[in-house]
Design an enzyme around this catalytic site. Structure first.
Site, PDB file in Angstrom:
ATOM      1  N   CYS A 197     113.490  79.306  28.417  1.00  0.00           N
ATOM      2  CA  CYS A 197     114.541  79.044  29.391  1.00  0.00           C
ATOM      3  C   CYS A 197     115.851  79.760  29.055  1.00  0.00           C
ATOM      4  CB  CYS A 197     114.741  77.545  29.574  1.00  0.00           C
ATOM      5  SG  CYS A 197     115.569  77.159  31.151  1.00  0.00           S
ATOM      6  N   HIS A 206     110.135  75.531  31.596  1.00  0.00           N
ATOM      7  CA  HIS A 206     110.020  74.545  30.515  1.00  0.00           C
ATOM      8  C   HIS A 206     108.603  73.963  30.468  1.00  0.00           C
ATOM      9  CE1 HIS A 206     114.098  74.148  28.946  1.00  0.00           C
ATOM     10  NE2 HIS A 206     114.561  74.227  30.179  1.00  0.00           N
ATOM     11  N   GLU A 246     107.085  72.958  28.026  1.00  0.00           N
ATOM     12  CA  GLU A 246     107.032  71.929  26.982  1.00  0.00           C
ATOM     13  C   GLU A 246     107.524  70.570  27.454  1.00  0.00           C
ATOM     14  OE1 GLU A 246     111.344  73.135  26.810  1.00  0.00           O
ATOM     15  OE2 GLU A 246     109.428  74.069  27.353  1.00  0.00           O
TER      16      GLU A 246
END
Length: 308
Positions: A142, A235, A237
């Site tokens: 990001c 993102h 994750e």
């Protein structure tokens, strides 16, 4: 891949409860193998939550990984207890004479701050230059992805009229690339950012290759020709509730945020979110570890040299 961390790290208990295999340092000492050395430069405010997210994704492969958690020198974290940082983190200055198989640099809530106004911008540049000589492959997430693209290629981001927030379909456009091996033609990824770099700017650099993208998000996954730099503008994750926590935070601050798109069941926050991106997140990190780190790194860490 069992990840090796300090026994007392809170993420160990959290991930064990999810049936994720985490190897504590004391157990790893009994294994006679050469583990991969991965560093995580954690720039997110809630470092403990980010640790859990990233360690979860690193843990699903057959080899042992030693993880070092890093922080910026002289930068005070306001959202993570100093006791946690002092126990589990090392300053970059403590490891800059070392070499690593892989490095992950997280995002940061700096989407509306000019790069040169970031308090640790100078050291961020030092870390990128160090990584080119001391790390086999670096994965940028990001904000770190856009900031690194600016540092390396001079690609200035553009600020969107409103924040991009939600879960969006991405289309694979380089299906033969090892980084997207096993991916579906389209897959979902959370995004939470103000910045975007137009596609034509990427196309001005022969060393940059877009692997997956979408009209609404722009380029999501890119790499350089050697694979030593991997840029992820979203993102993958994120936990199930991360976008909701950001939305509720912004509401409480009076910011009138837009509802995260394609995230809540029936677009109703009262019905809760759905997690539809985790399988591809696991695959992305597994592919990066295997094809860009394990298959590319020398057995002797001191043989890692300059590459772009």
């Amino acid at each position: 891949m069992p990840i090796k961390v300090i026994d007392q790290l809170p993420a160990v208990e959290a991930l064990s409860a999810e049936n994720v295999f985490v190897m504590t340092e004391s157990r790893a000492q009994s294994q006679d193998i050469r583990p991969l050395k991965i560093a995580i430069l954690n720039l997110m405010p809630n470092k403990i939550a980010t640790e859990v997210q990233l360690l979860r994704l690193l843990a699903n492969s057959p080899l042992q990984v030693d993880v070092d958690l890093l922080r910026i020198d002289d930068h005070v974290s306001k959202n993570t207890p100093p006791s946690h940082l002092n126990c589990f983190y090392r300053y970059f200055s403590e490891v800059q004479q070392q070499k690593y198989d892989g490095l992950i640099i997280t995002g940061a809530p700096l989407g509306l701050v000019d790069y040169e106004d970031v308090t640790y911008w100078a050291q961020f540049g030092d870390i990128l230059r160090w990584a080119d000589n001391n790390v086999t492959s670096t994965l940028f997430l990001c904000w770190a992805a856009h900031a690194a693209l600016y540092q390396y290629y001079g690609l200035q981001r553009e600020i969107r009229g409103e924040k991009l927030s939600g879960v969006y379909w991405q289309q694979v456009i380089q299906p033969l690339c090892p980084l997207v091996r096993g991916f579906d033609d389209e897959f979902l990824v959370p995004h939470s950012r103000y910045a975007q770099v137009p596609k034509q700017k990427y196309q001005q650099h022969d060393d940059l290759h877009i692997l997956a993208e979408a009209d609404v998000t722009g380029a999501y996954l890119l790499q350089n020709s050697s694979g030593s730099r991997v840029f992820v503008t979203g993102h993958p994750e994120y936990d199930l509730t991360t976008l909701d926590e950001e939305y509720q935070r912004d509401l409480a601050a009076g910011a009138a945020p837009k509802l995260p798109e394609n995230y809540y069941r029936n677009n109703n926050p009262l019905q809760g979110p759905q997690k539809l991106w985790q399988s591809h997140a696991f695959l992305l990190f597994s592919n990066w570890l295997n094809y860009y780190v394990y298959q590319a790194t020398p057995f002797e860490l001191n043989q890692i040299g300059s590459r772009t």
